[in-house]
Design a protein around this motif. Structure first.
Motif, PDB file in Angstrom:
ATOM      1  N   LEU A 286      36.980  13.577  16.709  1.00 31.33           N
ATOM      2  CA  LEU A 286      36.461  13.221  18.258  1.00 31.33           C
ATOM      3  C   LEU A 286      35.606  14.759  18.445  1.00 31.33           C
ATOM      4  N   THR A 287      36.333  16.280  17.818  1.00 35.25           N
ATOM      5  CA  THR A 287      35.818  17.314  18.850  1.00 35.25           C
ATOM      6  C   THR A 287      34.326  17.154  18.207  1.00 35.25           C
ATOM      7  N   GLN A 288      34.430  17.219  17.239  1.00 35.51           N
ATOM      8  CA  GLN A 288      32.692  17.240  16.414  1.00 35.51           C
ATOM      9  C   GLN A 288      31.379  16.827  17.207  1.00 35.51           C
ATOM     10  N   PHE A 289      32.331  15.189  18.064  1.00 35.44           N
ATOM     11  CA  PHE A 289      30.708  15.043  19.459  1.00 35.44           C
ATOM     12  C   PHE A 289      30.021  15.649  19.902  1.00 35.44           C
ATOM     13  N   SER A 290      29.171  16.651  20.814  1.00 34.69           N
ATOM     14  CA  SER A 290      29.110  16.820  21.332  1.00 34.69           C
ATOM     15  C   SER A 290      28.738  16.286  22.773  1.00 34.69           C
ATOM     16  N   GLN A 291      27.923  14.631  22.317  1.00 36.56           N
ATOM     17  CA  GLN A 291      28.207  13.562  23.219  1.00 36.56           C
ATOM     18  C   GLN A 291      29.474  13.144  24.650  1.00 36.56           C
ATOM     19  N   ILE A 292      30.408  13.838  23.681  1.00 38.97           N
ATOM     20  CA  ILE A 292      31.608  13.793  24.541  1.00 38.97           C
ATOM     21  C   ILE A 292      31.718  15.590  25.610  1.00 38.97           C
ATOM     22  N   GLU A 293      31.800  14.545  26.687  1.00 42.58           N
ATOM     23  CA  GLU A 293      32.311  16.212  27.734  1.00 42.58           C
ATOM     24  C   GLU A 293      33.400  16.240  27.613  1.00 42.58           C
ATOM     25  N   THR A 294      34.339  15.084  27.520  1.00 45.79           N
ATOM     26  CA  THR A 294      36.776  16.176  27.331  1.00 45.79           C
ATOM     27  C   THR A 294      36.759  15.055  26.745  1.00 45.79           C
ATOM     28  N   ILE A 295      38.103  15.539  25.822  1.00 42.34           N
ATOM     29  CA  ILE A 295      38.835  15.216  25.254  1.00 42.34           C
ATOM     30  C   ILE A 295      40.222  15.471  26.748  1.00 42.34           C
ATOM     31  N   PHE A 296      40.469  14.454  27.116  1.00 38.11           N
ATOM     32  CA  PHE A 296      42.248  15.086  27.478  1.00 38.11           C
ATOM     33  C   PHE A 296      42.829  14.852  27.147  1.00 38.11           C
ATOM     34  N   LYS A 297      43.550  15.848  27.188  1.00 37.93           N
ATOM     35  CA  LYS A 297      44.435  16.308  26.642  1.00 37.93           C
ATOM     36  C   LYS A 297      46.231  15.384  26.957  1.00 37.93           C
ATOM     37  N   THR A 298      46.728  14.949  25.703  1.00 38.19           N
ATOM     38  CA  THR A 298      47.407  13.547  25.634  1.00 38.19           C
ATOM     39  C   THR A 298      49.281  13.863  25.154  1.00 38.19           C
ATOM     40  N   ALA A 299      49.691  13.348  25.500  1.00 35.99           N
ATOM     41  CA  ALA A 299      51.403  13.080  24.811  1.00 35.99           C
ATOM     42  C   ALA A 299      51.169  11.594  24.861  1.00 35.99           C
ATOM     43  N   ALA A 300      50.911  10.477  24.050  1.00 33.70           N
ATOM     44  CA  ALA A 300      50.600   9.550  24.468  1.00 33.70           C
ATOM     45  C   ALA A 300      50.401   8.425  23.323  1.00 33.70           C
ATOM     46  N   PHE A 302      47.845   7.073  22.719  1.00 34.01           N
ATOM     47  CA  PHE A 302      46.245   7.056  23.331  1.00 34.01           C
ATOM     48  C   PHE A 302      45.284   8.304  23.594  1.00 34.01           C
ATOM     49  N   ILE A 303      44.091   8.287  23.851  1.00 33.92           N
ATOM     50  CA  ILE A 303      43.260   9.476  24.091  1.00 33.92           C
ATOM     51  C   ILE A 303      42.345   9.245  25.040  1.00 33.92           C
ATOM     52  N   THR A 304      42.211  10.192  25.801  1.00 37.03           N
ATOM     53  CA  THR A 304      40.690   9.113  26.929  1.00 37.03           C
ATOM     54  C   THR A 304      39.818  10.372  27.104  1.00 37.03           C
ATOM     55  N   ILE A 305      38.926   9.884  26.933  1.00 35.67           N
ATOM     56  CA  ILE A 305      37.656  10.986  27.320  1.00 35.67           C
ATOM     57  C   ILE A 305      36.435  11.078  27.833  1.00 35.67           C
ATOM     58  N   LYS A 306      36.256  11.857  28.526  1.00 31.26           N
ATOM     59  CA  LYS A 306      34.412  11.543  29.708  1.00 31.26           C
ATOM     60  C   LYS A 306      33.839  12.099  28.430  1.00 31.26           C
ATOM     61  N   LEU A 307      32.534  10.722  28.315  1.00 34.22           N
ATOM     62  CA  LEU A 307      30.475  10.844  28.507  1.00 34.22           C
ATOM     63  C   LEU A 307      30.012  11.862  28.728  1.00 34.22           C
ATOM     64  N   GLN A 308      29.286  12.265  28.130  1.00 36.53           N
ATOM     65  CA  GLN A 308      28.407  12.757  29.478  1.00 36.53           C
ATOM     66  C   GLN A 308      27.497  11.040  29.540  1.00 36.53           C
ATOM     67  N   PRO A 309      26.994  11.728  31.514  1.00 29.69           N
ATOM     68  CA  PRO A 309      26.247  10.765  31.445  1.00 29.69           C
ATOM     69  C   PRO A 309      25.707   9.409  30.675  1.00 29.69           C
ATOM     70  N   ASP A 310      26.096   8.361  31.611  1.00 28.29           N
ATOM     71  CA  ASP A 310      24.964   7.292  30.903  1.00 28.29           C
ATOM     72  C   ASP A 310      25.379   6.336  28.967  1.00 28.29           C
ATOM     73  N   LEU A 311      26.470   6.648  28.923  1.00 31.54           N
ATOM     74  CA  LEU A 311      26.599   6.369  27.389  1.00 31.54           C
ATOM     75  C   LEU A 311      27.207   5.943  27.262  1.00 31.54           C
ATOM     76  N   VAL A 312      28.467   5.892  28.491  1.00 28.24           N
ATOM     77  CA  VAL A 312      29.501   4.705  28.135  1.00 28.24           C
ATOM     78  C   VAL A 312      29.372   3.444  27.897  1.00 28.24           C
ATOM     79  N   ALA A 313      28.686   3.012  28.583  1.00 29.11           N
ATOM     80  CA  ALA A 313      28.313   1.422  28.710  1.00 29.11           C
ATOM     81  C   ALA A 313      28.059   0.776  26.910  1.00 29.11           C
TER      82      ALA A 313
END
Ligand SMILES: *Cc1c(COP(=O)(O)O)cnc(C)c1O
Length: 362
Positions: A286-300, A302-313
């Motif tokens: 996932l780190t290779q995608f510049s459109q991902i603003e944040t890959i949050f730390k995870t100890a579970a 699953f992985i939660t990511i934040k995309l740049q605006p207007d992409l998620v839908a």
């Protein structure tokens, strides 16, 4: 007699009437990466052994209300000290309800952080207690000073802390949770639903803190269909919660099946280990995608990511069209705006996700 809708409105509590029931997305024929399930089943040999055991289950009889055999096995598995007891729930969802039922008195409050597991707030509503929350920081870490101030002001009877947290994935700093336990005027429930994928646990701390309860579940580690959660606490607490539990809440197949799973626990542990390794691989991809603003730390798992605006839908809909179901957290708003949650699946499922994700993120 009045018509049905006015009768419904006059009888159902308004706070229930306005609720939307817990939504589960239809997933028939899809790669399911939305609900933190373990993608693996048991191999044929183990499956056959389990079916032999299942044959002997007396389903014409009520289950053992105390789940005696399972309880003894789990106590041994967890190496529990003599003064601690276990309360079983039909999933930890039921335990959340039992804790609130037993403590809810008029004017009392339940407290958690936000965003977190939605069942805390929903159950508070069902039970009729006020629910208050303290916001996490944008990186999903605890805002300890604000949280402690809110606890001081609200004096909650019960505080729920998911460790690691859902839907964010991170485990809060241990010292900060300890500070909350020490400052709490009431109970603190540390919800360790994702313990199998995490590096730390508060189970050993139950001995140290009279107000600490630790809750876990078999759902995320590979037995979601059995529905078994458990709460560990000093037996003085468990004896009271047990009074509000329905006597036969854990059915015969669940009691036998989880007992069998505990006898073969190394299988689930190996699967969890695999999932943890694949989580790291997936993060790396996932780190290779510049459109991902944040890959949050995870100890579970699953992985939660934040995309740049207007992409998620677009990304979520595209994945769905490719028969890959993840969780769109965006609609919750606030800190979860533009966020997606991806459960770590099997290597093939993760690859399918990545291929589809790459298509729609562009
Ligand atoms: C999934 C989850 C649960 C619910 O577990 P069940 O035992 O399946 O009811 C509880 N807490 C958290 C934080 C979860 O993510």
């Amino acid at each position: 007699m009045s018509d049905i809708s006015s009768l419904v409105t006059s009888l159902i509590r308004p706070e229930i009437k306005e609720l939307v029931a817990y939504q589960v997305q239809p997933a028939d024929g899809m790669i399911k990466l939305d609900a933190m399930e373990n993608p693996y089943v048991w191999d044929e040999g183990l499956q056959a052994k389990w079916l032999e055991r299942a044959k002997q289950v007396d389903f014409n009889r009520y289950p053992d209300p105390a789940a005696t055999k399972l309880r003894a096995k789990l106590k041994q598995h967890l190496n529990l000290p003599a003064e601690q007891e276990i309360l079983f729930g039909n999933g930890s969802d039921e335990l959340i309800q039992l804790i609130m039922l037993a403590t809810a008195r008029s004017g009392c409050k339940v407290f958690s952080i936000a965003p977190t597991f939605v069942m805390y707030a929903m159950t508070a509503k069902f039970v009729g207690v006020d629910y208050v929350e303290a916001s996490l920081k944008p990186d999903f870490s605890l805002d300890l000073p604000a949280t402690l101030t809110a606890i001081e002001a609200e004096q909650p009877a019960v505080i729920f802390i998911a460790y690691p947290n859902n839907p964010t994935g991170n485990a809060f700093a241990r010292e900060e949770i300890e500070a909350i336990i020490q400052a709490a005027p009431g109970l603190v429930v540390v919800d360790e639903a994702y313990n199998a994928f995490a590096e730390d646990s508060f189970l050993p701390d139950v001995e140290k803190y009279n107000n600490l309860l630790v809750m876990r579940t078999f759902s995320k580690v590979g037995l979601a269909g059995f529905r078994l959660g458990f709460l560990v606490a000093n037996s003085a607490w468990i004896a009271e919660f047990d009074k509000v539990r329905m006597p036969y809440n854990i059915n015969v197949f669940t009691q036998e099946g989880v007992l069998f799973a505990l006898e073969n626990y190394q299988v689930l542990e190996k699967q969890a280990e695999q999932i943890k390794q694949d989580r790291e691989l997936l993060i790396k991809e996932l780190t290779q995608f510049s459109q991902i603003e944040t890959i949050f730390k995870t100890a579970a798992n699953f992985i939660t990511i934040k995309l740049q605006p207007d992409l998620v839908a677009r990304v979520f809909a595209g994945l769905k069209q490719d028969k890959i179901l993840i969780k769109n957290l965006d609609s919750a708003g606030g800190l979860l705006k533009d966020c997606l949650r991806i459960t770590v699946g099997s290597p093939a499922e993760n690859q399918a996700f990545l291929a589809s994700f790459a298509k729609y993120i562009k």
